[in-house]
Design a protein around this motif. Sequence first.
Motif, PDB file in Angstrom:
ATOM      1  N   ARG A 137     -69.682  33.085 -42.332  1.00  0.00           N
ATOM      2  CA  ARG A 137     -68.669  32.813 -41.257  1.00  0.00           C
ATOM      3  C   ARG A 137     -67.353  33.012 -41.771  1.00  0.00           C
ATOM      4  NH1 ARG A 137     -69.964  29.732 -36.849  1.00  0.00           N
ATOM      5  NH2 ARG A 137     -67.657  30.202 -36.393  1.00  0.00           N
ATOM      6  N   LEU A 138     -67.082  32.894 -43.057  1.00  0.00           N
ATOM      7  CA  LEU A 138     -65.586  33.024 -43.543  1.00  0.00           C
ATOM      8  C   LEU A 138     -65.371  34.445 -43.765  1.00  0.00           C
ATOM      9  CD1 LEU A 138     -65.202  30.390 -46.483  1.00  0.00           C
ATOM     10  CD2 LEU A 138     -64.132  30.436 -44.300  1.00  0.00           C
ATOM     11  N   LEU A 139     -66.481  35.182 -44.053  1.00  0.00           N
ATOM     12  CA  LEU A 139     -66.137  36.923 -43.990  1.00  0.00           C
ATOM     13  C   LEU A 139     -65.973  37.263 -42.767  1.00  0.00           C
ATOM     14  CD1 LEU A 139     -68.869  37.695 -46.804  1.00  0.00           C
ATOM     15  CD2 LEU A 139     -66.598  37.759 -46.946  1.00  0.00           C
ATOM     16  N   LEU A 140     -66.794  36.708 -41.803  1.00  0.00           N
ATOM     17  CA  LEU A 140     -66.628  37.194 -40.356  1.00  0.00           C
ATOM     18  C   LEU A 140     -65.298  36.776 -39.710  1.00  0.00           C
ATOM     19  CD1 LEU A 140     -67.857  38.220 -37.731  1.00  0.00           C
ATOM     20  CD2 LEU A 140     -68.778  35.973 -37.226  1.00  0.00           C
ATOM     21  N   ALA A 141     -64.856  35.314 -40.131  1.00  0.00           N
ATOM     22  CA  ALA A 141     -63.646  34.881 -39.692  1.00  0.00           C
ATOM     23  C   ALA A 141     -62.269  35.995 -40.382  1.00  0.00           C
ATOM     24  CB  ALA A 141     -63.227  33.703 -40.253  1.00  0.00           C
ATOM     25  N   VAL A 142     -62.587  36.568 -41.522  1.00  0.00           N
ATOM     26  CA  VAL A 142     -61.596  37.559 -42.032  1.00  0.00           C
ATOM     27  C   VAL A 142     -61.485  38.860 -41.224  1.00  0.00           C
ATOM     28  CG1 VAL A 142     -60.949  39.008 -43.841  1.00  0.00           C
ATOM     29  CG2 VAL A 142     -61.587  36.805 -44.321  1.00  0.00           C
ATOM     30  N   THR A 153     -62.298  39.032 -37.891  1.00  0.00           N
ATOM     31  CA  THR A 153     -61.849  38.663 -36.673  1.00  0.00           C
ATOM     32  C   THR A 153     -60.480  38.542 -36.612  1.00  0.00           C
ATOM     33  OG1 THR A 153     -63.891  37.222 -36.305  1.00  0.00           O
ATOM     34  CG2 THR A 153     -62.123  36.732 -35.002  1.00  0.00           C
ATOM     35  N   VAL A 154     -59.948  38.092 -37.733  1.00  0.00           N
ATOM     36  CA  VAL A 154     -58.528  37.852 -37.782  1.00  0.00           C
ATOM     37  C   VAL A 154     -57.657  39.311 -37.943  1.00  0.00           C
ATOM     38  CG1 VAL A 154     -56.381  36.987 -39.312  1.00  0.00           C
ATOM     39  CG2 VAL A 154     -58.450  35.504 -38.774  1.00  0.00           C
ATOM     40  N   PHE A 155     -58.507  40.006 -38.784  1.00  0.00           N
ATOM     41  CA  PHE A 155     -58.018  41.422 -38.900  1.00  0.00           C
ATOM     42  C   PHE A 155     -57.921  41.993 -37.389  1.00  0.00           C
ATOM     43  CE2 PHE A 155     -58.810  45.918 -39.495  1.00  0.00           C
ATOM     44  CZ  PHE A 155     -57.601  46.276 -40.116  1.00  0.00           C
ATOM     45  N   LEU A 156     -58.995  42.092 -36.793  1.00  0.00           N
ATOM     46  CA  LEU A 156     -59.011  42.613 -35.457  1.00  0.00           C
ATOM     47  C   LEU A 156     -57.872  42.020 -34.283  1.00  0.00           C
ATOM     48  CD1 LEU A 156     -62.749  42.971 -34.730  1.00  0.00           C
ATOM     49  CD2 LEU A 156     -61.356  44.833 -35.436  1.00  0.00           C
ATOM     50  N   VAL A 157     -57.665  40.638 -34.551  1.00  0.00           N
ATOM     51  CA  VAL A 157     -56.852  39.871 -33.760  1.00  0.00           C
ATOM     52  C   VAL A 157     -55.434  40.487 -34.113  1.00  0.00           C
ATOM     53  CG1 VAL A 157     -55.500  37.779 -33.434  1.00  0.00           C
ATOM     54  CG2 VAL A 157     -57.976  37.988 -33.211  1.00  0.00           C
ATOM     55  N   SER A 158     -54.901  40.749 -35.521  1.00  0.00           N
ATOM     56  CA  SER A 158     -53.737  41.182 -35.831  1.00  0.00           C
ATOM     57  C   SER A 158     -53.455  42.633 -35.046  1.00  0.00           C
ATOM     58  CB  SER A 158     -53.669  41.239 -37.314  1.00  0.00           C
ATOM     59  OG  SER A 158     -54.572  42.281 -37.929  1.00  0.00           O
ATOM     60  N   ILE A 159     -54.482  43.453 -35.114  1.00  0.00           N
ATOM     61  CA  ILE A 159     -54.198  44.950 -34.553  1.00  0.00           C
ATOM     62  C   ILE A 159     -53.968  44.674 -33.033  1.00  0.00           C
ATOM     63  CG2 ILE A 159     -55.345  46.995 -34.018  1.00  0.00           C
ATOM     64  CD1 ILE A 159     -56.874  46.730 -36.486  1.00  0.00           C
ATOM     65  N   VAL A 173     -60.176  30.330 -35.133  1.00  0.00           N
ATOM     66  CA  VAL A 173     -61.445  30.871 -36.037  1.00  0.00           C
ATOM     67  C   VAL A 173     -61.781  29.394 -36.761  1.00  0.00           C
ATOM     68  CG1 VAL A 173     -62.068  32.284 -37.904  1.00  0.00           C
ATOM     69  CG2 VAL A 173     -60.995  33.240 -35.796  1.00  0.00           C
ATOM     70  N   ALA A 174     -60.682  28.710 -37.427  1.00  0.00           N
ATOM     71  CA  ALA A 174     -60.915  27.762 -38.064  1.00  0.00           C
ATOM     72  C   ALA A 174     -61.596  26.676 -37.543  1.00  0.00           C
ATOM     73  CB  ALA A 174     -59.680  27.274 -38.926  1.00  0.00           C
ATOM     74  N   ILE A 175     -61.118  26.193 -36.259  1.00  0.00           N
ATOM     75  CA  ILE A 175     -61.996  25.299 -35.301  1.00  0.00           C
ATOM     76  C   ILE A 175     -63.296  25.539 -35.097  1.00  0.00           C
ATOM     77  CG2 ILE A 175     -61.667  24.235 -32.844  1.00  0.00           C
ATOM     78  CD1 ILE A 175     -59.563  23.146 -35.164  1.00  0.00           C
ATOM     79  N   ASN A 176     -63.577  26.844 -34.842  1.00  0.00           N
ATOM     80  CA  ASN A 176     -64.927  27.414 -34.309  1.00  0.00           C
ATOM     81  C   ASN A 176     -65.763  27.092 -35.583  1.00  0.00           C
ATOM     82  OD1 ASN A 176     -64.126  28.052 -32.000  1.00  0.00           O
ATOM     83  ND2 ASN A 176     -64.124  30.365 -32.381  1.00  0.00           N
ATOM     84  N   LEU A 177     -65.419  27.272 -36.824  1.00  0.00           N
ATOM     85  CA  LEU A 177     -66.323  26.957 -38.195  1.00  0.00           C
ATOM     86  C   LEU A 177     -66.407  25.577 -38.201  1.00  0.00           C
ATOM     87  CD1 LEU A 177     -67.693  27.811 -40.668  1.00  0.00           C
ATOM     88  CD2 LEU A 177     -65.400  28.029 -41.763  1.00  0.00           C
ATOM     89  N   LEU A 178     -65.289  24.464 -38.047  1.00  0.00           N
ATOM     90  CA  LEU A 178     -65.393  23.430 -38.190  1.00  0.00           C
ATOM     91  C   LEU A 178     -66.141  22.499 -37.051  1.00  0.00           C
ATOM     92  CD1 LEU A 178     -64.212  20.986 -39.734  1.00  0.00           C
ATOM     93  CD2 LEU A 178     -62.505  20.733 -38.027  1.00  0.00           C
ATOM     94  N   VAL A 179     -66.410  23.140 -35.906  1.00  0.00           N
ATOM     95  CA  VAL A 179     -67.151  22.544 -34.779  1.00  0.00           C
ATOM     96  C   VAL A 179     -68.723  22.987 -35.440  1.00  0.00           C
ATOM     97  CG1 VAL A 179     -67.969  22.960 -32.614  1.00  0.00           C
ATOM     98  CG2 VAL A 179     -65.464  22.629 -33.023  1.00  0.00           C
TER      99      VAL A 179
END
Length: 324
Positions: A8-13, A15-21, A304-310
């Motif tokens: 999930r952390l790798l997927l989060a990275v 996801t954040v990269f795509l969001v930044s673009i 992304v962090a909230i989704n993982l915590l949930v």
Amino acid sequence: MRAYVVRRLLLAVVTVFLVSIIVFLMVRLIPGNIVDAIIAQQMQIGETSDNREIEAARATIEAQLGLDKPILQQYAEWIARVGSGDLGESLWRRTPVIEDIAVRWPVTLELGILGLLIGQLIAIPIGIYSAQRQDTVTDYAARSVAIGLVALPGFWVGTLVIVFPSIWWGYQPPITYVKFFADPVANLQMFLVAAAVLGMGISGGTMRMMRTTMLEVLRQDYVRTAWSKGLKEQTVVARHALKNALIPIVTIVGLQLPLLLGGTVIIEQIFNLPGMGRLLLESVVTRDYTVVSGVVLLFGIFQVAINLLVDLTYAVLDPRIHYQ
């Protein structure tokens, strides 16, 4: 469990990269740009007048702000700074974006947490009670209230809260920001009304979901077994039904948290709260690309962090859930 968290952390990275673009490119597609805004300001104070001066000023400003470089180079430089913990410098105020956010985020965080708490304090008890008294007058009244809370726009309610008390009783909520640790009472006087408006907007949907899941759980065999043992109603609900009924609510709350932060844009503007939502709105108006990109990127990381915590919270509420 550990392998699941790592994936999930790798997927989060990613996801954040795509969001930044997306954030970096979309904010630049908004009509107008910050160079035009700066030139317009210079013309007002007489620094720039004819076309030659305007073109020269435009070239100078673009070079100073780094906007004369190719878009891919701009993104590469920006993401490199973000990777090192630097969100860049405001193009309008020439101050570090991280400092602007550090000043504003406690306001938005306090407003969001208070709004979330008020929303859940309204929704969960009423949803549980409505399920216990299914198809009674109380249940119908609770469902009507839930529909009304979902239907009423927060900006409209906030405007009414400001206008009508002012007309009828000459009262307005405080509009001068006071830090919580400086004066907790004055701080809460300013935040509670705004948080209540924010919380009411999310409580209606949570209330309906709480009622639905509680009704479903109360029909389960293990709950019927608890009833057959002669346990009191409150014991059955609190000990046996509530935990399982809360699992969908946790998902909803996880989805509501980012929406609360986004929803504070309007509420902060109405109640004059100097938070991140207001900073984002001001930056969009002035086309301050670095501030908009930095704030929205932080919102994305928060989501992304909230989704993982949930997802990890499910295992706490229901031990039968295992992650592979």
